[in-house]
Design a protein around this motif. Sequence first.
Motif, PDB file in Angstrom:
ATOM      1  N   ALA B  63       0.801  -1.125   0.005  1.00  0.00           N
ATOM      2  CA  ALA B  63      -0.001  -0.051   0.147  1.00  0.00           C
ATOM      3  C   ALA B  63       0.885   1.389  -0.051  1.00  0.00           C
ATOM      4  O   ALA B  63       0.459   2.316  -0.470  1.00  0.00           O
ATOM      5  N   HIS B  64       2.074   1.358   0.656  1.00  0.00           N
ATOM      6  CA  HIS B  64       3.026   2.347   0.388  1.00  0.00           C
ATOM      7  C   HIS B  64       4.183   1.730  -0.159  1.00  0.00           C
ATOM      8  O   HIS B  64       4.634   0.573  -0.105  1.00  0.00           O
ATOM      9  N   PRO B  83      -0.701  -2.644  -4.040  1.00  0.00           N
ATOM     10  CA  PRO B  83      -1.327  -4.015  -3.228  1.00  0.00           C
ATOM     11  C   PRO B  83      -1.432  -5.232  -4.122  1.00  0.00           C
ATOM     12  O   PRO B  83      -1.366  -6.272  -3.501  1.00  0.00           O
ATOM     13  N   HIS B  84      -1.672  -4.856  -5.381  1.00  0.00           N
ATOM     14  CA  HIS B  84      -1.919  -6.006  -6.233  1.00  0.00           C
ATOM     15  C   HIS B  84      -0.589  -7.111  -6.266  1.00  0.00           C
ATOM     16  O   HIS B  84      -0.801  -8.151  -6.320  1.00  0.00           O
ATOM     17  N   ARG B  87      -0.337  -9.057  -2.872  1.00  0.00           N
ATOM     18  CA  ARG B  87      -1.117 -10.214  -2.922  1.00  0.00           C
ATOM     19  C   ARG B  87      -0.823 -11.189  -3.720  1.00  0.00           C
ATOM     20  O   ARG B  87      -0.957 -12.274  -3.470  1.00  0.00           O
ATOM     21  N   MET B  93      -3.226  -8.426   3.998  1.00  0.00           N
ATOM     22  CA  MET B  93      -3.232  -7.670   5.029  1.00  0.00           C
ATOM     23  C   MET B  93      -4.799  -7.574   5.548  1.00  0.00           C
ATOM     24  O   MET B  93      -5.808  -7.279   4.803  1.00  0.00           O
ATOM     25  N   TYR B  95      -6.971  -4.987   7.272  1.00  0.00           N
ATOM     26  CA  TYR B  95      -6.811  -3.690   7.983  1.00  0.00           C
ATOM     27  C   TYR B  95      -7.560  -3.548   9.142  1.00  0.00           C
ATOM     28  O   TYR B  95      -8.828  -4.168   9.304  1.00  0.00           O
ATOM     29  N   ALA B  99     -11.181  -2.638   5.480  1.00  0.00           N
ATOM     30  CA  ALA B  99     -11.162  -2.426   3.942  1.00  0.00           C
ATOM     31  C   ALA B  99     -12.234  -3.124   3.150  1.00  0.00           C
ATOM     32  O   ALA B  99     -11.764  -3.816   2.187  1.00  0.00           O
ATOM     33  N   LEU B 100     -13.434  -2.876   3.461  1.00  0.00           N
ATOM     34  CA  LEU B 100     -14.640  -3.752   2.954  1.00  0.00           C
ATOM     35  C   LEU B 100     -15.356  -2.617   2.197  1.00  0.00           C
ATOM     36  O   LEU B 100     -15.476  -1.496   2.885  1.00  0.00           O
ATOM     37  N   VAL B 101     -15.995  -3.184   1.084  1.00  0.00           N
ATOM     38  CA  VAL B 101     -16.808  -1.941   0.536  1.00  0.00           C
ATOM     39  C   VAL B 101     -18.365  -2.188   0.959  1.00  0.00           C
ATOM     40  O   VAL B 101     -18.786  -3.286   0.587  1.00  0.00           O
ATOM     41  N   PRO B 102     -18.780  -1.470   1.551  1.00  0.00           N
ATOM     42  CA  PRO B 102     -20.155  -1.719   2.325  1.00  0.00           C
ATOM     43  C   PRO B 102     -21.201  -2.002   1.491  1.00  0.00           C
ATOM     44  O   PRO B 102     -22.200  -2.871   1.676  1.00  0.00           O
ATOM     45  N   LEU B 112     -12.962  -9.417  -4.449  1.00  0.00           N
ATOM     46  CA  LEU B 112     -12.372  -8.110  -5.150  1.00  0.00           C
ATOM     47  C   LEU B 112     -11.120  -7.871  -5.622  1.00  0.00           C
ATOM     48  O   LEU B 112     -10.206  -8.017  -4.833  1.00  0.00           O
ATOM     49  N   GLY B 113     -10.930  -7.736  -6.915  1.00  0.00           N
ATOM     50  CA  GLY B 113      -9.453  -7.490  -7.234  1.00  0.00           C
ATOM     51  C   GLY B 113      -9.130  -8.879  -8.071  1.00  0.00           C
ATOM     52  O   GLY B 113      -8.098  -8.863  -8.684  1.00  0.00           O
ATOM     53  N   GLU B 115     -11.323 -11.408  -9.272  1.00  0.00           N
ATOM     54  CA  GLU B 115     -12.788 -11.866  -9.422  1.00  0.00           C
ATOM     55  C   GLU B 115     -12.730 -13.364 -10.692  1.00  0.00           C
ATOM     56  O   GLU B 115     -11.634 -13.318 -11.223  1.00  0.00           O
ATOM     57  N   ARG B 168     -11.330 -13.268   3.348  1.00  0.00           N
ATOM     58  CA  ARG B 168     -10.667 -12.504   2.183  1.00  0.00           C
ATOM     59  C   ARG B 168      -9.051 -12.862   2.169  1.00  0.00           C
ATOM     60  O   ARG B 168      -8.371 -13.374   1.038  1.00  0.00           O
TER      61      ARG B 168
END
Lengths: 356, 268
Positions: B63-64, B83-84, B87, B93, B95, B99-102, B112-113, B115, B168
């Motif tokens: 992420a950094h 991050p890709h 992974r 990680m 978080y 770091a979920l999309v509600p 996610l990322g 699929e 995940r």
Amino acid sequence: MQLPLSRFSFSTTSKVYKLARLDHPVTGPSGLNQRARRLAVLSVRYGTCIGLALWLVAMACSSDYFLTTINLLNVARQTAPIIIIGVGSTFVMATAGIDLSVGAIVALVSCLTSAWLTDGLTASLVVIAVIAVGACLGALNGFLVWLGIPAFIVTLGGLVSIRGIAFVYSNGYATPITNPAILWLGRGAVLGVDAPILIALLVVVAGVFTLSRSQLGLHALAVGGREEAARVMGLPIGRIKILVYGISGALAALGGLVLAARLSNGSPNAGMGLELDVISAVVLGGTSLFGGSATIIGTIIGALFIGFIRNGLNLLDVNPYWVQVVTGIVLVAAVLLNTIVNRRVEQWARVSATDE
Amino acid sequence: MGAGFRDRRMSAPLIRMHDISKAFGAVRALSHVGLSIGEGEVLGLVGDNAAGKSTLMKILAGAHQPDSGTIEVGGQAVVFHGPHDARGAGIEMIYQDYALVPALTVTQNIFLGREVLGAWPLLRVLQRRQMDERAKALFAALGLRVPSVSSPVRELSGGQQQAVAIARATGFDAKLVIMDEPTANLGAPAIAKVRDTITRLKLQGVAVILISHRLEDVFAVGDRFIVMKHGHVVAAREVGDTHADEIVQMIVTGADPRRSAAPADPKP
């Protein structure tokens, strides 16, 4: 009723599983209460739909001309550009963005079309070229948004400057379009279906597929739903935004072509204020302004709602200035329904369900 | 630091970070930090706020990007552009905010990322049913419970959301799972569940780095502490070789009491 509203399937968004969940058999003492709650939730969720249906019924009762095929096709034809461009804007809004530049792109495309045809380019080449111009302008918007400039500002700049380019390019004059192939886009028909309606249908089918079944659609929703989560999951945020705004620009160009063809001229004044109609249609349809949830079928219903309100008030001989007033009020009421009332009612339904 | 611990498992370390520095503008978040971790090892990364723990882990998760320093996975130097990449190298990680999309469903969040897509070259359709089935199987295998893989994450409780984040991170052959404060804001049963998860990962040979304010979690399931302060590594300690007071002292003072020279040498 001519419009088979009940047959529209709301298959694009989160709404599917919510419905499915509500259909679960509930073990509770008061099945009636349960049904009332479900009814309340559904009627708020599909408020725009119900509003449109009520409006259609009311108009059918008060004007004999309203339900004629000619009138309905007329509304559909007029609404087609809003639907075409609205599909693009639905994607933009899914990413929690906004595209105010679509009306200006319509004007530029309209001028370019007539000018390039006059220069002797073939119709198919013109179509490809103007859609490419729209896509590039949109992609530029997306790039600037990705840099971190608020979408509202980026596309407001686009609204002003792209229309400026259209005026500079055309010297402020409207020029006629006579090429029959281009004119067909606005005035032709296949098996009795008008070309604009047909084009809108094709765009809608492609849009529904892309939003609900493709990686791009899902990633657009993820970026809009929570950009930071999408980022740490490694989604290419920049590419997604450039693509989504690019699609919006390309569809604005396509809508501009249809509009220019229908009016048979290229004018820098074309599409004035169209971005507001488009955004209204998307929001009326239930797509969230804050991103994360979007529905293209909703956008169609929103666009038709706007079209039928204008058409109906017109038929009733209402002063056109009042039409603006009504359209604005309907928009605010719909957003109120889609956001605050919807949340309250769903909360209430959930709480009273757990109380039993 | 770290050389002595590195060979503890008689093999090259799974992951090795060496001489990592990172500044945000004028703020030096990390200076010459290193750490290594072996297969199935559970490392507790502790320190005050702004000690640099999260920054170090975000670098490891892609992420950094570090200003300088190297990362090795299985002895091979790697560079994570995002991050890709991390992974892809098996580093996941979890978080603190999950770091979920509600608005997306449980399945959509898990995949996610990455699929599952259909085979047609131009129309790569999301294989929704297949992903739903795999998500269900994943939860069953993990012994985690969520109401339905097709409900949006925003409708889940905090504990259930964490279960989604854990599924995940652990469901795709991870080599290292980084957990940022996994037990903060959780009740006792949920904390026990997280500890079980860590123990299970350890048994499967997955390495775990645990960023935690709760030392008892590291004492319960961890192998080793690394204490950080002001962007430096203060000391490393085997769990059996230390006690809470010593760790707390190092967190507060930023000095290793077992070294004669007071402040700790930041260079590894």
